[in-house]
Scaffold this motif. Structure first.
Motif, PDB file in Angstrom:
ATOM      1  N   HIS A   1      -3.227   6.809  -4.546  1.00 60.63           N
ATOM      2  CA  HIS A   1      -1.821   6.402  -4.455  1.00 60.63           C
ATOM      3  C   HIS A   1      -1.555   5.470  -3.270  1.00 60.63           C
ATOM      4  O   HIS A   1      -0.497   4.840  -3.212  1.00 60.63           O
ATOM      5  CB  HIS A   1      -0.914   7.631  -4.373  1.00 60.63           C
ATOM      6  N   ASN A   2      -2.496   5.370  -2.343  1.00 66.60           N
ATOM      7  CA  ASN A   2      -2.344   4.489  -1.177  1.00 66.60           C
ATOM      8  C   ASN A   2      -3.491   3.486  -1.066  1.00 66.60           C
ATOM      9  O   ASN A   2      -3.843   3.057   0.029  1.00 66.60           O
ATOM     10  CB  ASN A   2      -2.246   5.320   0.105  1.00 66.60           C
ATOM     11  N   THR A   3      -4.055   3.128  -2.214  1.00 61.96           N
ATOM     12  CA  THR A   3      -5.152   2.162  -2.258  1.00 61.96           C
ATOM     13  C   THR A   3      -4.833   1.092  -3.284  1.00 61.96           C
ATOM     14  O   THR A   3      -4.436   1.397  -4.411  1.00 61.96           O
ATOM     15  CB  THR A   3      -6.479   2.863  -2.636  1.00 61.96           C
ATOM     16  N   VAL A   4      -5.003  -0.161  -2.883  1.00 63.62           N
ATOM     17  CA  VAL A   4      -4.782  -1.291  -3.779  1.00 63.62           C
ATOM     18  C   VAL A   4      -6.141  -1.749  -4.299  1.00 63.62           C
ATOM     19  O   VAL A   4      -7.076  -1.955  -3.519  1.00 63.62           O
ATOM     20  CB  VAL A   4      -4.069  -2.455  -3.055  1.00 63.62           C
ATOM     21  N   PHE A   5      -6.210  -1.931  -5.627  1.00 63.37           N
ATOM     22  CA  PHE A   5      -7.431  -2.396  -6.273  1.00 63.37           C
ATOM     23  C   PHE A   5      -7.190  -3.733  -6.963  1.00 63.37           C
ATOM     24  O   PHE A   5      -6.099  -3.990  -7.468  1.00 63.37           O
ATOM     25  CB  PHE A   5      -7.893  -1.394  -7.345  1.00 63.37           C
ATOM     26  N   ARG A   6      -8.223  -4.550  -6.975  1.00 62.37           N
ATOM     27  CA  ARG A   6      -8.298  -5.731  -7.837  1.00 62.37           C
ATOM     28  C   ARG A   6      -9.522  -5.509  -8.705  1.00 62.37           C
ATOM     29  O   ARG A   6     -10.648  -5.574  -8.221  1.00 62.37           O
ATOM     30  CB  ARG A   6      -8.436  -7.012  -7.020  1.00 62.37           C
ATOM     31  N   GLY A   7      -9.276  -5.179  -9.939  1.00 64.86           N
ATOM     32  CA  GLY A   7     -10.373  -4.775 -10.810  1.00 64.86           C
ATOM     33  C   GLY A   7     -10.948  -3.466 -10.292  1.00 64.86           C
ATOM     34  O   GLY A   7     -10.221  -2.521 -10.023  1.00 64.86           O
ATOM     35  N   GLU A   8     -12.257  -3.444 -10.107  1.00 65.59           N
ATOM     36  CA  GLU A   8     -12.921  -2.234  -9.618  1.00 65.59           C
ATOM     37  C   GLU A   8     -12.989  -2.181  -8.096  1.00 65.59           C
ATOM     38  O   GLU A   8     -13.437  -1.191  -7.529  1.00 65.59           O
ATOM     39  CB  GLU A   8     -14.340  -2.139 -10.197  1.00 65.59           C
ATOM     40  N   ARG A   9     -12.554  -3.234  -7.424  1.00 64.25           N
ATOM     41  CA  ARG A   9     -12.714  -3.342  -5.972  1.00 64.25           C
ATOM     42  C   ARG A   9     -11.464  -2.901  -5.221  1.00 64.25           C
ATOM     43  O   ARG A   9     -10.358  -3.410  -5.464  1.00 64.25           O
ATOM     44  CB  ARG A   9     -13.044  -4.791  -5.625  1.00 64.25           C
ATOM     45  N   ALA A  10     -11.645  -1.976  -4.281  1.00 66.26           N
ATOM     46  CA  ALA A  10     -10.557  -1.573  -3.385  1.00 66.26           C
ATOM     47  C   ALA A  10     -10.395  -2.668  -2.336  1.00 66.26           C
ATOM     48  O   ALA A  10     -11.354  -3.025  -1.655  1.00 66.26           O
ATOM     49  CB  ALA A  10     -10.883  -0.247  -2.720  1.00 66.26           C
ATOM     50  N   VAL A  11      -9.179  -3.200  -2.217  1.00 66.94           N
ATOM     51  CA  VAL A  11      -8.949  -4.321  -1.306  1.00 66.94           C
ATOM     52  C   VAL A  11      -8.023  -3.987  -0.144  1.00 66.94           C
ATOM     53  O   VAL A  11      -7.968  -4.751   0.827  1.00 66.94           O
ATOM     54  CB  VAL A  11      -8.419  -5.569  -2.059  1.00 66.94           C
ATOM     55  N   ALA A  12      -7.298  -2.887  -0.236  1.00 64.85           N
ATOM     56  CA  ALA A  12      -6.380  -2.563   0.860  1.00 64.85           C
ATOM     57  C   ALA A  12      -5.992  -1.093   0.832  1.00 64.85           C
ATOM     58  O   ALA A  12      -5.907  -0.476  -0.231  1.00 64.85           O
ATOM     59  CB  ALA A  12      -5.111  -3.412   0.765  1.00 64.85           C
ATOM     60  N   LEU A  13      -5.766  -0.566   2.018  1.00 65.22           N
ATOM     61  CA  LEU A  13      -5.149   0.738   2.194  1.00 65.22           C
ATOM     62  C   LEU A  13      -3.714   0.475   2.606  1.00 65.22           C
ATOM     63  O   LEU A  13      -3.452  -0.379   3.454  1.00 65.22           O
ATOM     64  CB  LEU A  13      -5.879   1.544   3.277  1.00 65.22           C
ATOM     65  N   ILE A  14      -2.778   1.199   2.014  1.00 64.11           N
ATOM     66  CA  ILE A  14      -1.360   0.963   2.285  1.00 64.11           C
ATOM     67  C   ILE A  14      -0.683   2.250   2.744  1.00 64.11           C
ATOM     68  O   ILE A  14      -1.297   3.303   2.763  1.00 64.11           O
ATOM     69  CB  ILE A  14      -0.638   0.388   1.038  1.00 64.11           C
ATOM     70  N   ASP A  15       0.579   2.120   3.085  1.00 58.55           N
ATOM     71  CA  ASP A  15       1.443   3.246   3.446  1.00 58.55           C
ATOM     72  C   ASP A  15       1.026   3.871   4.776  1.00 58.55           C
ATOM     73  O   ASP A  15       0.782   5.068   4.865  1.00 58.55           O
ATOM     74  CB  ASP A  15       1.460   4.284   2.326  1.00 58.55           C
ATOM     75  N   PHE A  16       0.968   3.039   5.780  1.00 63.16           N
ATOM     76  CA  PHE A  16       0.675   3.522   7.130  1.00 63.16           C
ATOM     77  C   PHE A  16       1.987   3.957   7.755  1.00 63.16           C
ATOM     78  O   PHE A  16       2.733   3.147   8.275  1.00 63.16           O
ATOM     79  CB  PHE A  16       0.018   2.410   7.963  1.00 63.16           C
ATOM     80  N   GLU A  17       2.272   5.257   7.679  1.00 63.88           N
ATOM     81  CA  GLU A  17       3.548   5.761   8.170  1.00 63.88           C
ATOM     82  C   GLU A  17       3.352   6.930   9.120  1.00 63.88           C
ATOM     83  O   GLU A  17       2.550   6.871  10.037  1.00 63.88           O
ATOM     84  CB  GLU A  17       4.444   6.129   6.979  1.00 63.88           C
ATOM     85  N   ASP A  18       4.051   8.008   8.862  1.00 62.01           N
ATOM     86  CA  ASP A  18       4.147   9.141   9.781  1.00 62.01           C
ATOM     87  C   ASP A  18       2.824   9.801  10.142  1.00 62.01           C
ATOM     88  O   ASP A  18       2.672  10.310  11.243  1.00 62.01           O
ATOM     89  CB  ASP A  18       5.081  10.214   9.197  1.00 62.01           C
ATOM     90  N   ASP A  19       1.883   9.837   9.211  1.00 63.57           N
ATOM     91  CA  ASP A  19       0.649  10.586   9.439  1.00 63.57           C
ATOM     92  C   ASP A  19      -0.428   9.791  10.177  1.00 63.57           C
ATOM     93  O   ASP A  19      -1.497  10.328  10.471  1.00 63.57           O
ATOM     94  CB  ASP A  19       0.083  11.081   8.111  1.00 63.57           C
ATOM     95  N   VAL A  20      -0.192   8.528  10.458  1.00 63.94           N
ATOM     96  CA  VAL A  20      -1.191   7.696  11.128  1.00 63.94           C
ATOM     97  C   VAL A  20      -1.300   8.100  12.596  1.00 63.94           C
ATOM     98  O   VAL A  20      -0.294   8.298  13.276  1.00 63.94           O
ATOM     99  CB  VAL A  20      -0.824   6.200  11.034  1.00 63.94           C
ATOM    100  N   GLY A  21      -2.551   8.236  13.052  1.00 62.38           N
ATOM    101  CA  GLY A  21      -2.755   8.556  14.458  1.00 62.38           C
ATOM    102  C   GLY A  21      -4.201   8.852  14.757  1.00 62.38           C
ATOM    103  O   GLY A  21      -5.043   8.904  13.856  1.00 62.38           O
ATOM    104  N   PRO A  22      -4.506   9.050  16.007  1.00 58.09           N
ATOM    105  CA  PRO A  22      -5.878   9.347  16.414  1.00 58.09           C
ATOM    106  C   PRO A  22      -6.350  10.681  15.843  1.00 58.09           C
ATOM    107  O   PRO A  22      -5.559  11.615  15.680  1.00 58.09           O
ATOM    108  CB  PRO A  22      -5.792   9.429  17.940  1.00 58.09           C
TER     109      PRO A  22
END
Length: 164
Positions: A53-74
């Protein structure tokens, strides 16, 4: 971002090629953040909600991770990766055969490298326990039930995923 974010309409959501590609992208993201100032002394920067749900694909290839919000951190790469396995391997989904869940977990661990199915099971169980306890403390009975059910599933089937 041009591409497709998979919908969540049923089991076996992604073919192995997409799972491999997404796992490689997740590893690259973790490796890129390791040792950076953004880690604040932790291992990597964690996305916190990795999954189809937070990965963008072009065909079979994952090209981006999205939705960097509240849970992002070290944090620890294992914890972030285990979250990804939960989503991409369809873990805990009753509509997906347990053997398939275990196979997908092993596939992701092999592609990511340096992580084992037992470590994933341990990290996810700890995550579910923390979420359960946080929701209990916040007085959210519906969420408590969800995480209690996930903990029950892990107690019942986690060893079969770990043995993959």
């Amino acid at each position: 971002m041009a591409g497709e974010v998979p919908d969540d309409t049923g089991p076996f959501r992604l073919p192995d090629a997409r799972i491999r590609s997404a796992t490689t992208l997740i590893r690259s993201f973790h490796d890129a953040t390791a040792g950076s100032g953004l880690c604040a002394g932790q291992e990597v920067v964690c996305h916190g909600d990795l999954g189809p749900h937070n990965t963008v694909f072009r065909g079979e290839r994952a090209v981006a991770l999205i939705d960097f919000e509240d849970d992002v951190g070290p944090g620890r790469r294992l914890d972030d990766f285990a979250q990804a396995v939960w989503g991409f391997a369809d873990l805990t989904d009753a509509a997906v055969p347990l053997a398939e869940q275990a196979r997908r977990t092993r596939l992701m661990c092999d592609v990511y490298g340096g992580v084992t199915p037992p470590a994933v099971v341990e990290a996810l169980t700890a995550r579910f326990r923390r979420a359960h306890d946080q929701h209990l403390a916040a007085g959210l009975p519906g969420a408590v039930r969800v995480f209690a059910d996930l903990l029950t599933w892990m107690a019942r089937f986690g060893n079969r995923i770990a043995d993959a």
